[in-house]
Structure formats: C-alpha cells, structure tokens
Write a protein that holds these residues in place. Structure first.
Motif, PDB file in Angstrom:
ATOM      1  N   ILE A 154       0.745  -5.790   9.927  1.00 51.46           N
ATOM      2  CA  ILE A 154       1.092  -4.508   9.311  1.00 51.46           C
ATOM      3  C   ILE A 154       2.600  -4.330   9.360  1.00 51.46           C
ATOM      4  CG2 ILE A 154       0.910  -1.986   9.480  1.00 51.46           C
ATOM      5  CD1 ILE A 154      -1.893  -2.323  10.586  1.00 51.46           C
ATOM      6  N   ILE A 167       0.835  -1.203   0.000  1.00 49.64           N
ATOM      7  CA  ILE A 167       0.000   0.000   0.000  1.00 49.64           C
ATOM      8  C   ILE A 167       0.873   1.258   0.000  1.00 49.64           C
ATOM      9  CG2 ILE A 167      -1.723   1.313   1.301  1.00 49.64           C
ATOM     10  CD1 ILE A 167      -2.852  -1.267   0.227  1.00 49.64           C
ATOM     11  N   ALA A 194      -7.675  -4.690  -0.244  1.00 53.32           N
ATOM     12  CA  ALA A 194      -7.832  -5.442   1.000  1.00 53.32           C
ATOM     13  C   ALA A 194      -9.161  -6.194   1.010  1.00 53.32           C
ATOM     14  CB  ALA A 194      -7.733  -4.508   2.193  1.00 53.32           C
ATOM     15  N   PRO A 238      -6.253  -5.974   8.664  1.00 55.93           N
ATOM     16  CA  PRO A 238      -5.266  -6.981   8.261  1.00 55.93           C
ATOM     17  C   PRO A 238      -4.776  -7.733   9.500  1.00 55.93           C
ATOM     18  CG  PRO A 238      -4.193  -4.848   8.411  1.00 55.93           C
ATOM     19  CD  PRO A 238      -5.673  -4.613   8.666  1.00 55.93           C
ATOM     20  N   LEU A 268      -0.444  -5.593   5.308  1.00 53.12           N
ATOM     21  CA  LEU A 268      -0.417  -4.337   4.578  1.00 53.12           C
ATOM     22  C   LEU A 268       0.932  -3.673   4.825  1.00 53.12           C
ATOM     23  CD1 LEU A 268      -3.986  -2.823   5.206  1.00 53.12           C
ATOM     24  CD2 LEU A 268      -3.205  -4.271   3.314  1.00 53.12           C
ATOM     25  N   ALA A 278      -5.394   1.811   7.530  1.00 52.09           N
ATOM     26  CA  ALA A 278      -4.921   0.428   7.448  1.00 52.09           C
ATOM     27  C   ALA A 278      -5.571  -0.432   8.525  1.00 52.09           C
ATOM     28  CB  ALA A 278      -3.401   0.390   7.584  1.00 52.09           C
TER      29      ALA A 278
END
Length: 401
Positions: A213, A147, A171, A210, A184, A205
C-alpha cells in the motif's frame, strides 16, 4: 542545460575536488518506461501527463521508445535488468499487443534477470479483465493501482474517472488475472477529509489484501489546478491524527512501513523503488523520462528525455533533452535524499560503493545531523531518527555543501 563533464577529478568552486574512486561494482540496473497519456488530467497531478486523443499512437510510440533505448545501450553493455516499471500517465491505456512488442524489443537489447519484477501502473477506470489477463501473460507480474479514495465525493474532488465500486472490482480483477503481487495507491489529507474518512479508506484497502500500500498525503504542487485554485484541506492537527492512526492501523494488519509513504507485507516491498532509494541505476525511456547511470570510472550521470509527446515522436528532434554529471559536492545530497527516505536507512558501506567517495567525507555533516537529533548515531548505518523522518528536508540541508 547540459553538463557533460567526464573527468574523475572535477573542478568545483574554482578548485579541484578529490578524485572519485572507480566503483568496485555497478549497482542494480532498472528500466523506467513513461507512457504520458491519461483519460483526463487530475487537478492535483504535476506529472508529465497529457489528455489522450481517441486513438493513441501506440505503434509509433513503441518504435520511438525502442529507438530511444538503442541510444542508451552503449552505457549499459553487459548488464541485466533487475526491474521494469511502466509509469504515466496511465500505461494501462495501451494494448497488451503494444506492451508485448515493447517488452520483447527491450529483452532483445538487455537481458532480464531471472526474477525480474515488472510493474504496470493502472487506474480502475481502465480495467478490462481480458486485457489484464493478457498483461499477465506478457510477464508483467506486479500492478500498481491508482485508487486514491473509495469515497465518491472525494474521488469527484480529485477529478478521478472511477467510482468506489470500480476501485474494489479492480483489485478483484487483478487477482483473477493472476496478479498475486499488487499495490494500491491511496491519498490522505483530501479536501474536507476527516479522520474517520481517511481510516475508512485504509480499512477498505486492507480488506482487499494487496501486498503493498502506498499511502501519502495530498500536497499542492505548482503548475496544477489545485495550486491555482486550492481546495480546503484538513487542519494540521487532523493531518497529524490521520498519520498516526493510519500508521498504527497498517502495522496492526501486517503492513510494515519501509519508506516515507510505502507499506508492505513481509518480503513484498517494491524492488524497483528500493533500487531508486538505494542509489541504484536506471534507464528512462519515453517522453520526459529521467535516468541515472553509474560508470566504472566513477562518473554518475543523470539524463532526461524530451518532455512533450509530439516532440518525442518528431524524428527531427533528439530523444535526450539533457544530461548532467554529478559533482563530488552534489553527491552527499543526491545519495541521501533517496536513502534517508527508507525508514531503516542504508548500510554505511553503500555510500562509498555507490558514489566512489570515502565515507569519511560525510563526517562533518554527519556529526552535525546527529547532534541535531535528526540522524541516528549508528556507525554502520545511515538512517534518520523518527524526528529526522518528520523533518527530512531539514536533515538533508545538513548535507548541502
């Protein structure tokens, strides 16, 4: 340059070092697969990546990687793969058919662990729902989505081909395709970035839920456009504020920091990367891929493959560009430059298990690092203090012979 020393008693600095003990057990084995093509080279990127032509040589490259793997098989006979990582470049430029043929070829050569983790790097600009459903059916069970930012002006400055909306959709598409485990990738310290900008990216995010990260600061690397034409980056005080506030925000939402730039929900750290950081073994196939393999007699050998895709695909050229057997003097730094990236470090017993050298051989350097406040005073673990994590390079210098 190739160093193919294979004796367990090595000559270092003109004198024989102490023999390295046979390894009691071999560490977990992983496979890194490098696919070097991108839609466009980003100005900050120093990876081995190359702008893709309209038609990629998928079949030829898969054939070459399997032939490359064949040449490494003698060194891993009887072992199984615990993880596979497709990195790049942008591996998601390859079709599911090509990746499926590659995975099948790998499995025919090396058994897969029952719970193998298989990660594919992907960029939002290359997401297609049908393709990602097909990837999941191949057994790929983890995605790492690049990203970097959700803000259009930041994405433009970074040379990214996607926009913020595409990043959000990526996502969602990953989850719809059956990926319940995905990372991400986000950067901070971007050109003209404020604290609010950086936290806005992190909040977006986190909202996408997710499992992992990766959040790391933009650095200017040699041989990149940004190195030669540096953008205006935030001041050090702003970078520090971003780091502190961002870590607090991630912790608040259940993302525990387990490595310098990696944050995960409980039970969801990247197993492939944990293997790197704990001095595990890995084969590298593909243009420019690196490998590290341990041998029962105590030898530990690093290898690297031919870097340019055109040379890698040339039958007249060797896949392997070089290899180097690690010496006893190099081992402390090689082991700790990985292990000390982990916020909890590693158990001390791992050092003799993975290097064949006695833990006591670290004593002098260890005491110096502890007295400097960079290494925790904890006999059962090798772990940096909070200060040591901030000054990791200074800490590692203590272990250079």
């Amino acid at each position: 340059m190739t160093d193919s020393s294979s004796a367990s008693s090595l000559i270092i600095g003109g004198a024989a070092s102490s023999p390295r003990a046979p390894l009691p057990t071999l560490p977990p084995l992983a496979l890194y697969i490098h696919i070097p093509w991108c839609v466009r080279k980003c100005p900050y990127c120093d990876f081995n990546s190359h702008t893709a032509s309209p038609v990629l040589p998928e079949q030829e490259y898969v054939d070459a990687m399997l032939a490359d793997l064949d040449q490494d098989l003698h060194a891993v006979y009887g072992r199984e793969l615990s993880s596979i990582f497709f990195g790049g470049g942008t591996p998601s430029l390859f079709s599911a058919e090509a990746l499926g043929r590659l995975l099948e070829g790998v499995k025919q050569r090396i058994p897969f662990a029952d719970d193998i983790e298989i990660t594919l790097e992907a960029n939002p600009g290359t997401f297609e729902q049908e393709k990602f459903v097909a990837y999941r059916k191949l057994g790929i069970n983890r995605l790492s989505i690049g990203i970097q930012s959700f803000q259009q002006e930041k994405l433009k400055a970074l040379g990214r081909i996607h926009n913020g909306d595409e990043a959000v959709r990526a996502a969602g598409m990953a989850r719809q395709a059956g990926f319940d485990n995905f990372n991400l990738d986000l950067m901070h310290g971007l050109p003209d970035q404020s604290l609010d900008d950086a936290l806005s990216d992190l909040r977006q995010a986190i909202e996408l839920k997710p499992t992992h990260i990766s959040w790391y600061q933009l650095t200017l690397e040699p041989n990149t456009v940004f190195w030669n034409q540096p953008p205006v980056l935030p001041e050090d005080d702003t970078l520090w504020d971003i780091q502190e506030a961002g870590q607090a925000l991630l912790a608040e939402h259940g993302y525990a920091q387990y490595e310098v730039s990696a944050y995960a929900q409980p039970g969801r750290p990247a197993r492939h990367n944990l293997n790197y950081w704990s001095f595990g073994d890995f084969i590298g196939i593909g243009a420019g891929a690196h490998g590290k393999l341990s041998h029962p007699d105590g030898r530990i050998v690093r290898t690297w493959k031919t870097r340019l895709p055109k040379d890698y695909l040339n039958p007249a050229k060797s896949f392997q560009a070089g290899e180097k057997a690690l010496t006893n003097d190099e081992m402390p730094f090689e082991f700790l430059m990985n292990a000390l990236r982990l916020t909890a470090g590693v158990e001390s017993r791992l050092y003799p298990e993975r290097t064949g050298l006695p833990l006591e051989s670290l004593d002098e350097h260890r005491r110096e690092a502890e007295q400097s406040g960079l290494l925790q005073v904890e006999p059962s673990r090798l772990a940096a203090t909070e200060r040591g994590q901030l000054f990791l390079n200074d800490l590692l210098q203590k272990f250079l012979s």
